[in-house]
Design an enzyme around this catalytic site. Structure first.
Site, PDB file in Angstrom:
ATOM      1  N   GLU A 332      34.353  41.582 -10.120  1.00  0.00           N
ATOM      2  CA  GLU A 332      33.108  40.859  -9.848  1.00  0.00           C
ATOM      3  C   GLU A 332      32.621  40.385 -11.206  1.00  0.00           C
ATOM      4  O   GLU A 332      32.099  41.160 -12.001  1.00  0.00           O
ATOM      5  CB  GLU A 332      32.103  41.775  -9.157  1.00  0.00           C
ATOM      6  N   CYS A 366      24.041  38.956 -12.135  1.00  0.00           N
ATOM      7  CA  CYS A 366      25.128  37.974 -12.013  1.00  0.00           C
ATOM      8  C   CYS A 366      24.856  36.951 -10.917  1.00  0.00           C
ATOM      9  O   CYS A 366      25.486  35.888 -10.901  1.00  0.00           O
ATOM     10  CB  CYS A 366      26.449  38.684 -11.754  1.00  0.00           C
TER      11      CYS A 366
END
Length: 560
Positions: A332, A366
């Site tokens: 990720e 993020c």
């Protein structure tokens, strides 16, 4: 199980030689002037009656409960300790040392190798010697203990990551939701030990009757390495450890050197919940030793899978390092989320969604909205309302009441943010509000910022910001908005606001992102798959899909 800490009576950052004796776990907490407490198997040392971090906790033993670790003879090296700093500290506190809230053992490649060995020894008993129901019960107990200690966990998170206390409390809820969810998934037919049978395509010799049985079985991958970032100290751990442990895998966790204390507290509570030794190992390393630890995790053939959350650049390096042993990877990685507001949107709702997405954790997530793409006809109204909300954000130390936004993690990002703002303004952008560091609070603070007329070729537009800056440009057609949104090498999250149902389906389908929020700025949840497209990573976390990341599929043909 808890391999992260050891008793250290002096501060040291050098190797001192081989240690072959039993090592006990400890955290060393500090006040502004002195070391104040070491919790260990041997003793509790109190030097000051007004300790900083320990005095803020109802249960200081969360930072080390003295479980002994037997080290492998002949390979141990004492690397010393490293400081854990309060990112919300003032310049004076950083200068006089009172910003140090704890010291944690520096661990290197040898320590990582030992942790992997312990995880491998524990694998058979956890994978094959427990039922799915037993693993489910332990995950549920672990979650319950975290909830019971939620205020302490939130305090630890705030002190080491800087995020406001209300956000830390929310992250405890978010983090435990993964343990609760995967406790349920552990016992479902799609979990480890589950599978399915299928009609046989084979026939008996000389006839047309089916022969045998096709059987598909799910099995735990094996020993998994989990590498987590600093911005979500609990949720990034539970989102990985939850499905791994539910599937019957054992794990070696490498938390960020900036936020190791939350990991230590989770490890203590895992032991109290009944997680066996070796099933949830923790390896703490400072920045200098992180590469050494990472190399061991990537190259050791015992490790069958690595799950990493962090930058795209580091993720690419891990892919290369893992190629020698062909490990399974969940990555990720970075994002650069677009936030599109169409002309028919509810502007007040869009502004609220923008605030939630952009300024949570000082813009250090993020999935934060970075690039705001606003229809030209509503730009003036949107910017005015957004700036009004931004100017109401109270900045300060995360532990203080009423603070809505804390610091960024260190002084280096502050410099980078200022440079990006200056470059954008030199290219024609207008700073509506903010745009500067806030040194009166401390060296790690940056003002919530709104920039308009941002050039899409500027650095602040085409690279991830990871800070509290909303960069705005305009569009006139849906095609133009789509081009701007997709014009990036990353594809983690995107957001857009509209009331047009046809556009919702059309535009969401055309976005090159793994996560899309429509008329909403925060969409992450344990029941939903989390992950990106393009250079934002591989695989998914959360949901039933996240469980599959820790399972191998075995086909067995039965001719009986």
């Amino acid at each position: 199980m808890l391999s992260a800490l050891s008793i250290m009576r002096r501060r040291s950052t050098t190797r001192t030689g081989s240690i072959t004796a039993t090592t006990a776990l400890a955290i060393t907490c500090f006040t502004s002037s002195s070391k104040i407490a070491v919790v260990s198997a041997f003793s509790t040392i109190a030097v000051d009656t007004t300790p900083l971090l320990a005095s803020m906790l109802s249960d200081p033993s969360l930072l080390g409960n003295g479980i002994p670790i037997i080290k492998t003879t002949g390979v141990d090296v004492d690397y010393g300790t490293f400081d854990v700093l309060d990112p919300g500290a003032s310049s004076d506190q950083l200068d006089d040392g009172s910003a140090v809230i704890a010291q944690v053992q520096r661990m290197g490649g040898d320590d990582a190798k030992q942790a992997i060995e312990r995880a491998n020894i524990a694998l058979s008993g956890w994978k094959d010697g427990t039922t799915a129901m037993h693993r489910s019960d332990i995950l549920s107990k672990w979650s319950s203990l975290i909830k019971e200690n939620s205020e302490d966990i939130a305090t630890i998170m705030t002190m080491e990551s800087g995020k406001p206390l209300h956000e830390s409390r929310g992250e405890v809820v978010y983090g435990t939701s993964f343990l609760d969810y995967f406790a349920g998934e552990a016992i479902r037919p799609n979990g480890a030990g589950g599978g399915y049978t299928s009609p046989s395509p084979f026939t008996t010799p000389g006839g047309g009757a089916p022969r045998g049985k096709v059987m598909v079985v799910q099995e735990a991958v094996g020993v998994c390495a989990l590498i987590t970032p600093w911005n979500f100290p609990i949720a990034m751990i539970t989102r990985k450890a939850g499905p791994a442990l539910a599937a019957g895998c054992t794990t070696v966790l490498k938390p960020s050197e900036l936020t190791p204390l939350t990991a230590v507290a989770l490890s203590v509570l895992a032991e109290r919940a009944g997680v066996p030794n070796g099933v949830f190992e923790v390896v703490t390393a400072d920045r200098e030793l992180t590469k050494e630890v990472g190399d061991e995790l990537c190259s050791n053939p015992v490790v069958k899978k690595i799950s990493f959350t962090g930058s795209t650049a580091v993720g690419k390096g891990l892919m290369k390092s893992c190629s020698g042993t062909v490990k399974r990877l969940s990555l990720e990685l970075g994002g650069n989320a677009a936030f599109v507001v169409f002309e028919d949107a509810d502007i007040d709702a869009a502004v609220n969604a923008a605030i939630a997405s952009k300024f949570r954790n000082a813009g250090q997530t993020c999935v934060c909205a970075d690039r705001f793409i606003i229809h030209k006809s509503i730009e003036e109204e949107f910017v005015a309302k957004l700036a009004e909300k931004v100017n109401q954000i109270t900045v300060g130390h995360g532990a203080k009441d009423g603070v809505a936004m804390g610091p960024v993690i260190s002084a280096i990002p502050v410099q980078n943010l200022k440079q990006k703002v200056d470059e954008a303004m030199a290219a024609g952008a207008t700073c509506v509000t903010g745009g500067t560091p806030l040194p009166l609070h401390g060296p790690n603070y940056f003002a919530p910022t709104v920039l308009t007329n941002v050039d899409p070729s500027s650095s602040i537009w085409h690279t991830e910001t990871f800070g509290p800056i909303a960069a705005i440009t305009t569009f006139e057609s849906e095609e133009e908005a789509l081009f701007l949104a997709n014009d990036t090498t990353t594809g983690l999250a995107a957001y857009f606001c509209t009331r047009d149902l046809s556009r919702i389906f059309r535009f969401s389908a055309a976005l090159e992102n793994g996560i899309v929020g429509v008329n909403e700025g925060i969409v992450s949840h344990a029941v939903a798959p989390f992950g990106g497209m393009k250079e934002s990573g591989l695989g998914r976390e959360g949901s039933v899909v996240g469980m599959n990341e820790y399972l191998e599929t075995k086909y067995v043909f039965l001719n009986a």
